[in-house]
Design an enzyme around this catalytic site. Structure first.
Site, mmCIF file in Angstrom:
data_model
loop_
_atom_site.group_PDB
_atom_site.id
_atom_site.type_symbol
_atom_site.label_atom_id
_atom_site.label_comp_id
_atom_site.label_asym_id
_atom_site.label_seq_id
_atom_site.Cartn_x
_atom_site.Cartn_y
_atom_site.Cartn_z
ATOM 1 C CB SER A 67 -0.954 -0.052 1.208
ATOM 2 O OG SER A 67 -2.009 0.882 1.064
ATOM 3 C CG ASP A 120 -4.491 -1.720 0.230
ATOM 4 O OD1 ASP A 120 -3.547 -2.351 0.757
ATOM 5 O OD2 ASP A 120 -4.671 -0.505 0.395
#
Length: 365
Positions: free
Chosen positions: A100, A214
């Protein structure tokens, strides 16, 4: 776990840092005595040639150093302070795995754009942050992400992961299968964007024929990836360790008379008044009000809780050699305008860990 773009050498053409050109950061003076493993000799197996999961030949100057940069949205700006402090101490990393915002920070560093990334982060205000939020109710995410993607593309350009002077992996999650995807090849900007595509907020990204979101859904602090890429010593940065008091058990709870049922019904209006009423309803549902959490709060809190639990489990099963835990409990996941605070806290936490890092490196020389 899954490596893309088969048919090419792993993570590039096998160049060492010296072969690929200048390192991502300027060399620093007065390094610590235990710092800065030297570049491998030509007789050594390059870390970029070694198959994933197999360690390359260790060169005499010391163990391969890996950095696992965890996810945490706005708290991820602490990675800048971490990197600055490690570089100032003379430490040089051969492998970076990021999830991320950790993939964004690590990718910018590896590509030589840490200065630009820090300058952009420090320039963010509430108004500028809002300017990057291109809301859309027609796609697969509340935010289209085109404005942020444009900024990323401008910064990183056509840079390929294969051409980086160190071994790099961005962690993502495949939609449908739940596979943990290690993006170790291809366009760096695409890998970073896929790694930070928070489900429900950002639209997923298609990379190598797979739809990705993600990476914090499966591996919030990618220690396992750093080790598999050849790191002998792994330093992990956990951005969510300071959330004291979360995740405990309330053994007895129930409703009482203080619970008020807040209705969602809004009396319809026509014409211009109706248009403004609808807009206010959307804002109230997104931001919350009257004691009721909004959509953004629910999404981020749910993700925060899940990421915290997964991080605990993953780090217990594959602990790093050193963990750096910046005290970021006072910074929210969407407090992107507080970059300067996060950077300072990251630097402070890293200063406390430098002695421990040096001891581990010295023990393995």
């Amino acid at each position: 776990m899954f490596d893309f773009f088969t048919g090419r050498t792993r993570n590039g053409h096998g160049l060492t840092t010296t072969d690929a050109g200048a390192s991502p950061a300027e060399p620093l003076t007065a390094p610590l005595p235990y710092a800065a493993p030297m570049a491998p000799s030509t007789a050594d197996t390059s870390i970029k040639q070694a198959p994933i999961g197999e360690s390359p030949i260790t060169h005499p100057s010391g163990p391969r150093l890996g950095l696992a940069l965890g996810g945490g949205a706005a708290r991820g700006f602490a990675h800048i302070g971490v990197l600055r402090t490690l570089l100032k101490a003379g430490l040089k990393f051969d492998i970076i795995a990021g999830t991320s915002i950790g993939a964004m920070a690590g990718g910018c560093y590896a590509a030589g754009h840490l200065d630009g990334f820090e300058e952009w982060a420090r320039s963010l205000t509430r108004r500028r942050v809002f300017g990057y939020l291109d809301f859309s109710l027609q796609g697969s995410g509340l935010i289209g992400g085109a404005r942020l993607a444009d900024k990323l593309n401008t910064t990183l350009g056509p840079m390929q992961i294969d051409d980086l002077p160190l071994r790099f992996a961005a962690i993502a999650t495949e939609i449908g299968t739940g596979h943990e995807i290690w993006l170790t090849r291809g366009r760096l900007a695409d890998a970073v964007r896929a790694s930070y595509s928070l489900p429900g907020v950002f639209a997923p990204v298609r990379v190598g024929g797979r739809w990705l979101m993600d990476g914090a859904l499966v591996n919030p602090v990618p220690v396992s990836a750093a080790r598999a890429l050849g790191a002998r010593v792994v330093v992990a940065i956990n951005l969510n360790a300071d959330l004291i008091g979360r995740g405990s058990t309330i053994a007895s709870h129930g409703s009482d008379d203080s619970d008020d049922i807040i209705g969602d019904f809004v009396e319809p209006h026509r014409g211009l008044r109706g248009m403004f009423a609808a807009e206010q309803t959307i804002k109230r549902q997104f931001l919350g009000g009257d004691g009721r959490p909004g959509f953004s709060t629910v999404m981020m809190e749910a993700f925060n809780i899940m990421q915290d639990r997964i991080t605990r489990a993953r780090l217990a099963g594959d602990p790093p050699d050193i963990t750096i835990n910046p005290r970021l409990g006072g910074i929210g996941l969407i407090d992107f305008h507080r970059a300067s605070e996060a950077i300072a806290l990251g630097a402070e936490a890293t200063e406390r860990a430098l002695d421990s890092i040096g001891e581990v490196i010295a023990a393995l020389k």
